[in-house]
Write an enzyme that holds these catalytic residues in place. Sequence first.
Site, PDB file in Angstrom:
ATOM      1  N   ASP A  16      35.909 -24.855  77.960  1.00 18.44           N
ATOM      2  CA  ASP A  16      34.789 -25.663  77.462  1.00 18.44           C
ATOM      3  C   ASP A  16      33.642 -24.771  77.012  1.00 18.44           C
ATOM      4  O   ASP A  16      33.410 -23.705  77.586  1.00 18.44           O
ATOM      5  CB  ASP A  16      34.321 -26.617  78.574  1.00 18.44           C
ATOM      6  CG  ASP A  16      33.452 -27.737  78.028  1.00 18.44           C
ATOM      7  OD1 ASP A  16      33.417 -27.932  76.801  1.00 18.44           O
ATOM      8  OD2 ASP A  16      32.795 -28.421  78.840  1.00 18.44           O
ATOM      9  N   GLY A  17      32.932 -25.233  76.007  1.00 17.08           N
ATOM     10  CA  GLY A  17      31.709 -24.545  75.576  1.00 17.08           C
ATOM     11  C   GLY A  17      31.777 -23.933  74.191  1.00 17.08           C
ATOM     12  O   GLY A  17      30.820 -23.276  73.765  1.00 17.08           O
ATOM     13  N   HIS A  33      35.419 -22.565  68.047  1.00 17.58           N
ATOM     14  CA  HIS A  33      36.849 -22.648  68.384  1.00 17.58           C
ATOM     15  C   HIS A  33      37.567 -21.355  67.980  1.00 17.58           C
ATOM     16  O   HIS A  33      38.412 -20.842  68.711  1.00 17.58           O
ATOM     17  CB  HIS A  33      37.499 -23.855  67.713  1.00 17.58           C
ATOM     18  CG  HIS A  33      36.895 -25.168  68.124  1.00 17.58           C
ATOM     19  ND1 HIS A  33      36.621 -25.461  69.444  1.00 17.58           N
ATOM     20  CD2 HIS A  33      36.498 -26.256  67.406  1.00 17.58           C
ATOM     21  CE1 HIS A  33      36.085 -26.684  69.509  1.00 17.58           C
ATOM     22  NE2 HIS A  33      35.986 -27.170  68.291  1.00 17.58           N
ATOM     23  N   SER A  61      42.559 -32.679  73.918  1.00 18.18           N
ATOM     24  CA  SER A  61      42.828 -33.901  74.681  1.00 18.18           C
ATOM     25  C   SER A  61      43.124 -35.047  73.720  1.00 18.18           C
ATOM     26  O   SER A  61      42.763 -34.993  72.534  1.00 18.18           O
ATOM     27  CB  SER A  61      41.626 -34.257  75.552  1.00 18.18           C
ATOM     28  OG  SER A  61      40.594 -34.780  74.743  1.00 18.18           O
ATOM     29  N   LEU A 127      55.503 -15.131  82.675  1.00 17.87           N
ATOM     30  CA  LEU A 127      54.451 -16.166  82.735  1.00 17.87           C
ATOM     31  C   LEU A 127      54.858 -17.330  81.849  1.00 17.87           C
ATOM     32  O   LEU A 127      55.379 -17.116  80.749  1.00 17.87           O
ATOM     33  CB  LEU A 127      53.129 -15.580  82.203  1.00 17.87           C
ATOM     34  CG  LEU A 127      51.982 -16.570  82.000  1.00 17.87           C
ATOM     35  CD1 LEU A 127      51.373 -16.965  83.344  1.00 17.87           C
ATOM     36  CD2 LEU A 127      50.884 -15.988  81.108  1.00 17.87           C
ATOM     37  N   SER A 192      37.589 -34.438  83.141  1.00 24.71           N
ATOM     38  CA  SER A 192      37.829 -34.934  81.781  1.00 24.71           C
ATOM     39  C   SER A 192      39.294 -35.280  81.511  1.00 24.71           C
ATOM     40  O   SER A 192      39.888 -34.793  80.551  1.00 24.71           O
ATOM     41  CB  SER A 192      37.331 -33.907  80.748  1.00 24.71           C
ATOM     42  OG  SER A 192      35.959 -33.690  80.903  1.00 24.71           O
TER      43      SER A 192
HETATM   44  C1  FPP Z   1      36.125 -27.389  74.147  1.00 27.92           C
HETATM   45  O1  FPP Z   1      34.873 -26.951  73.680  1.00 27.92           O
HETATM   46  C2  FPP Z   1      37.199 -26.797  73.365  1.00 27.92           C
HETATM   47  C3  FPP Z   1      38.110 -27.484  72.618  1.00 27.92           C
HETATM   48  C4  FPP Z   1      38.139 -28.957  72.488  1.00 27.92           C
HETATM   49  C5  FPP Z   1      39.138 -26.795  71.812  1.00 27.92           C
HETATM   50  C6  FPP Z   1      39.777 -25.618  72.473  1.00 27.92           C
HETATM   51  C7  FPP Z   1      40.403 -24.796  71.433  1.00 27.92           C
HETATM   52  C8  FPP Z   1      40.440 -23.468  71.434  1.00 27.92           C
HETATM   53  C9  FPP Z   1      39.931 -22.609  72.516  1.00 27.92           C
HETATM   54  C10 FPP Z   1      41.044 -22.840  70.230  1.00 27.92           C
HETATM   55  C11 FPP Z   1      42.143 -21.917  70.483  1.00 27.92           C
HETATM   56  C12 FPP Z   1      43.243 -22.435  71.306  1.00 27.92           C
HETATM   57  C13 FPP Z   1      44.527 -22.404  70.935  1.00 27.92           C
HETATM   58  C14 FPP Z   1      45.534 -22.738  71.948  1.00 27.92           C
HETATM   59  C15 FPP Z   1      44.950 -22.041  69.580  1.00 27.92           C
HETATM   60  P1  FPP Z   1      33.850 -28.018  73.098  1.00 27.92           P
HETATM   61  O2  FPP Z   1      34.074 -28.098  71.626  1.00 27.92           O
HETATM   62  O3  FPP Z   1      33.985 -29.315  73.828  1.00 27.92           O
HETATM   63  O4  FPP Z   1      32.489 -27.331  73.429  1.00 27.92           O
HETATM   64  P2  FPP Z   1      31.091 -28.040  73.720  1.00 27.92           P
HETATM   65  O5  FPP Z   1      31.258 -28.819  75.003  1.00 27.92           O
HETATM   66  O6  FPP Z   1      30.139 -26.879  73.868  1.00 27.92           O
HETATM   67  O7  FPP Z   1      30.776 -28.898  72.540  1.00 27.92           O
END
Ligand code: FPP
Length: 240
Positions: A16-17, A33, A61, A127, A192
């Site tokens: 997250d973040g 991302h 999600s 893993l 979540s």
């Molecule tokens: C949450 O941060 C992150 C996501 C919903 C996407 C996670 C995706 C990646 C880390 C990209 C790479 C992963 C793979 C497997 C290719 P947020 O957008 O909710 O952040 P915020 O809470 O600060 O808005």
Amino acid sequence: MNVKRVTPQHVAIIMDGNGRWAKQRGKERYEGHLAGVEPVRAAVRAAVRNNVKWLTLYAFSTENWGRPIAEVEAIMELFCRTVVGEGDDLARQGVRVKIMGERTNFSPAVLEMIEQIESVTRKGERLTLVLAFNYSARREILLATQHIAQRVAEGKIAIDEITEQLMAEALMTAGMPDPDMIIRTSGEYRLSNFMLWQASYAEFYFPEVLWPDFNEEEFDKAIEVFAQRDRRYGLVTDES
Ligand code: FPP
């Protein structure tokens, strides 16, 4: 049986973040991302080095489909690009990749990437990297319940044969150990809709760091924190 482990066998991470990281820098959410890919590599390396056997990452999600279409498309594109680029390297590290979630709503290109990464890495034994992608725990429990109810209706199992074991086998995590530790970055303290059944005895750890700033040292810190925890599984121990 509950075994006291110093090293977690299964670590699950709610990454997250990314959005906040991007905002702090005046960038688009997508760039957050993008910056979140290197920490995924770091977490995999650190998991292998720490002899963690299962690493589950919450990447997308079911609720995330409701984000602006441009962001959803950007995450899908990033996923495809990463999968194409990382498959061989993951296989070399002995990492097997499994995608956990409903295989619905995806474009044919994304479905092809899912099959490709699972196939290229299928022999990995050090893993298992589980990417929760189009995953939601309530939906997972609902689908498992429907599956079991169907078998009862068909007369294949009796109601008193519905056990925790049977339920666990009907979930998307069938064959996986429960997570020993669940990490959520960015200082948010929520699950979540992630692994609600499996989290029953997980240790929780909430580092303040935003996901794009997560690295191997942060992972090692989590492993150290885990080693200090006294897991009692509802029982009493010498330390308590
Ligand atoms: C949450 O941060 C992150 C996501 C919903 C996407 C996670 C995706 C990646 C880390 C990209 C790479 C992963 C793979 C497997 C290719 P947020 O957008 O909710 O952040 P915020 O809470 O600060 O808005």
